[in-house]
Write a protein that holds these residues in place. Structure first.
Motif, short mmCIF file in Angstrom:
data_model
loop_
_atom_site.label_atom_id
_atom_site.label_comp_id
_atom_site.label_asym_id
_atom_site.label_seq_id
_atom_site.Cartn_x
_atom_site.Cartn_y
_atom_site.Cartn_z
N LYS A 48 49.61 41.69 43.16
CA LYS A 48 49.42 41.75 41.71
C LYS A 48 50.49 40.90 41.04
N LYS A 82 45.69 39.26 42.46
CA LYS A 82 45.05 39.76 41.26
C LYS A 82 46.01 39.48 40.11
N THR A 83 45.61 38.59 39.20
CA THR A 83 46.51 38.21 38.11
C THR A 83 46.10 38.90 36.81
N THR A 84 47.09 39.05 35.96
CA THR A 84 46.84 39.59 34.63
C THR A 84 47.82 38.93 33.67
N ASN A 108 52.59 45.48 39.57
CA ASN A 108 52.74 44.03 39.70
C ASN A 108 54.04 43.74 40.46
#
Length: 378
Positions: A48, A82-84, A108
């Motif tokens: 993350k 998984k990026t945010t 993350n």
């Protein structure tokens, strides 16, 4: 009912044969059980990765360029990551700390903070989450789990200056500036030095907005500069308002951080474009394979991190040739940008003849070079 002797014998033989068959089956080894299917290895959870942006993503400018870098990470690593992102996070310590603390709490393991003002907040949060890797753009402090990274935006500004010096007819250039920190002052100076290299007659005027992203103030600043006779604009702000204003007023402007052609097709001379994707992909890969280390990097033209691109098709070929020639000498080191003699705008020599300013000097620039009008705020 009577049964014939023959029938009795047949019945006895049948019963005996059945018993023998049954006994034979009992003595035979049981068939081997089919081997169980091998259990599929458990799929690793994706890494993350979070990005904290100072402005809206939009489709141009500083934050947009960072988000293009985030997308490059997704494209390279697919379901391994998984990026945010959280956009428009103020630089105030309380706001930045709250957002980063929440991102770390959410699992993350790599967090990028993309503006200078996040530095102290990132230091504080990094200390409380030692198993999370943090990366801070444009700052100067590090920790065991906090790295610092930056791009030599002054190289793009210098090349824009080379073109601007040839484009101007009034010999008056203008810069819409954001926040008066060394990074921004350095870009103003580099733009001016580049322009002087192609046109010693130029002078540069600066209007400060005191904000990274404020389209209204950026438009007002551009209008003010044009009113002073400026016919070529550069910006160190995040919106496309400067290019839009140049389009309306009939002057040239250089896009900043990304291609802004769509906002002013006639006005957009070229753009200083940042490529964050290579760096972000490299650092994510290092977290994935366990080789990430803290440190400081300052990437430039030679690293494919910055370039002057998206030239207006109406720009004369000789200007593009001049820019390309100067670019090569910067990359190979044969003609450094910050080679003396260089004077500030009070006439004081700040870099001696034939001396080359080092990175420590560049990080502390708080003066205008000769040719820039006015004083640096503060």
């Amino acid at each position: 009912m009577r049964v014939s002797r023959r029938a009795s014998i047949v019945m006895l033989m049948t019963i005996t044969a059945a018993a023998l068959i049954a006994c034979g089956k009992k003595d035979e080894p049981a068939p081997a059980a089919a081997p169980a299917a091998a259990a599929a290895p458990a799929k690793a959870d994706p890494l993350k990765v979070a990005f904290v942006y100072v402005g809206p993503v939009g489709d141009a400018g500083w934050t947009h360029a960072h988000d293009e870098g985030r997308k490059a990470v997704e494209a390279k690593y697919g379901d391994k990551v998984k990026t945010t992102f959280v956009e428009s996070v103020p630089e105030s310590a309380a706001d930045a700390e709250r957002v980063m603390r929440q991102l770390a709490s959410d699992g993350n393991k790599l967090i990028f903070g993309t503006t200078f003002g996040y530095m102290e907040a990132m230091l504080k949060v990094a200390k409380d989450f030692p198993d999370v890797k943090f990366e801070h753009a444009t700052g100067f402090k590090t920790a065991d789990n906090l790295a610092q990274y930056d791009v030599r935006t002054y190289e793009g500004a210098y090349l824009a200056g080379v073109a601007a010096g040839k484009l101007t007819k009034s010999n008056k250039l203008g810069v819409v500036a954001s926040v008066p920190i060394p990074e921004v002052v350095r870009n103003i100076d580099a733009f001016t030095l580049g322009a002087q290299s192609s046109n010693p007659k130029i002078s540069t005027r600066v209007v400060w907005t005191n904000a990274w992203f404020d389209p209204g103030k950026e438009r007002e600043a551009a209008t003010t500069l044009i009113g002073q006779g400026v016919d070529v604009l550069m910006q160190n702000t995040d919106s496309a308002a400067v290019v839009q204003t140049a389009q309306e007023k009939g002057v040239y402007a250089f896009g900043w951080d990304s291609d802004m052609t769509s906002y002013g097709p006639k006005a957009h001379a070229a753009a200083s474009v940042i490529n964050w994707g290579d760096y972000y992909s490299q650092r994510v890969g290092q977290v994935l394979d366990g080789t990430w280390k803290t440190g400081t990097v300052w990437l430039g033209l030679k690293d494919n991190a910055i370039d002057l691109k998206a030239f207006n098709p109406d720009i004369p070929a000789d200007i593009k040739t001049a820019v390309d020639a100067r670019k090569k000498t910067i990359i190979d080191g044969s003609a450094p940008i910050w080679k003396g003699p260089i004077k500030d705008n009070t006439g004081k020599e700040v870099v001696a003849k034939d001396a080359v300013a080092d990175d420590g000097f560049l990080h502390g620039i708080k003066f205008y070079v000769e040719g820039v009008q006015g004083k640096v705020p503060g």
